[in-house]
Design an enzyme around this catalytic site. Structure first.
Site, mmCIF file in Angstrom:
data_model
loop_
_atom_site.group_PDB
_atom_site.id
_atom_site.type_symbol
_atom_site.label_atom_id
_atom_site.label_comp_id
_atom_site.label_asym_id
_atom_site.label_seq_id
_atom_site.Cartn_x
_atom_site.Cartn_y
_atom_site.Cartn_z
ATOM 1 N N SER A 191 -27.258 -27.275 26.618
ATOM 2 C CA SER A 191 -26.721 -26.525 27.248
ATOM 3 C C SER A 191 -24.984 -27.321 27.472
ATOM 4 O O SER A 191 -25.596 -27.635 26.894
ATOM 5 C CB SER A 191 -26.774 -25.941 28.473
ATOM 6 O OG SER A 191 -26.246 -25.299 29.374
ATOM 7 N N GLU B 114 -31.342 -21.152 26.146
ATOM 8 C CA GLU B 114 -32.450 -20.003 25.666
ATOM 9 C C GLU B 114 -33.354 -20.986 25.250
ATOM 10 O O GLU B 114 -34.128 -20.280 24.459
ATOM 11 C CB GLU B 114 -31.435 -20.017 24.734
ATOM 12 C CG GLU B 114 -30.487 -18.684 24.487
ATOM 13 C CD GLU B 114 -30.776 -17.261 25.483
ATOM 14 O OE1 GLU B 114 -32.274 -17.653 25.893
ATOM 15 O OE2 GLU B 114 -30.192 -16.474 25.541
HETATM 16 ZN ZN ZN Z 1 -26.200 -16.002 22.704
#
Ligand code: ZN
Length: 221
Positions: free
Chosen positions: A44, A75
């Site tokens: 991240s 994600e």
């Molecule tokens: Zn994105």
């Protein structure tokens, strides 16, 4: 399968290439590659210019961290959902490139309008229904809209490309961005004439059987 160290180094290299090509800005976007027992993924808040292989995190298919001290990309659920649904996918690249994003915000799929796109992706590029970033809903919507193709747009967000290798996924993000730009410009000329499903299948098969053997893909350097 390559060693985790080789995979991590290739992810760092691809991150720099993604930034250099203007496919992402700042720390946005993320990259993952299947590795021993799971997936290697960017952390991240990746600053691609200072990222090193030891920053790349490995996770299993439940998202449990193995190697690495950093927090995996927000994600990660999206990446894991695609790998679970698609055993053929070996690498995923997620970008926020301009023309692909233009289609994503208009929620307009990119039609099968140019040969290199359909050879690499198997057709046009659909738009997944909107969901907030990092959510399970976004992962589910994206897997659904991806289907058996190699790329998908996420509404009001960006692009996800899937390759058998990282080199292939990187080539797909570039080709989808190019196709999106052509699509936008073609509107000034009355819109594109799209390729037929039959021709798409012929070109896709040709790519899978022959062309890929000669295709070096793009450099990640
Ligand atoms: Zn994105």
């Amino acid at each position: 399968m390559e060693t985790n160290l080789t995979i991590k180094a290739s992810i760092v290299e691809a991150g720099c290439a993604m930034l250099a090509k203007g496919l992402v800005a700042g720390t946005w976007g993320n990259i993952s590659v299947r590795s021993e027992g799971g997936v290697a993924i960017t952390p991240s808040g990746s600053d691609y210019l200072t990222l090193t292989p030891s920053d790349i995190v490995t996770v299993d298919y439940n998202g449990i961290t193995g190697e690495g001290q950093r927090v995996p990309s927000s994600e990660m659920p999206l990446h894991l959902a695609i790998y679970t649904a698609r055993p053929d996918v070996g690498a995923i690249v997620h970008t926020h490139s301009i023309f692909a994003s233009a289609c994503a915000v208009a929620r307009r799929s990119i039609p099968p309008l140019i040969e290199d796109l359909v050879q690499m992706t198997g057709g046009g590029v659909e738009v997944a229904e909107y969901a907030l970033p990092g959510t399970k809903a976004l992962a589910e919507n994206t897997v659904k809209a991806l289907g058996d193709r190699q790329a998908v747009l996420m509404a009001n967000h960006g692009l996800v490309a899937c390759g058998r290798t990282l080199k292939e996924a990187m080539l797909i993000v570039v080709l989808v961005e190019k196709a999106a730009e052509i699509y936008v410009h073609s509107q000034a000329l009355g819109g594109p004439q799209v390729l037929s499903e039959q021709d798409i299948q012929i070109m896709r098969q040709f790519y899978l059987e022959h062309y890929q053997k000669r295709q070096g893909g793009i450099s990640c350097g």
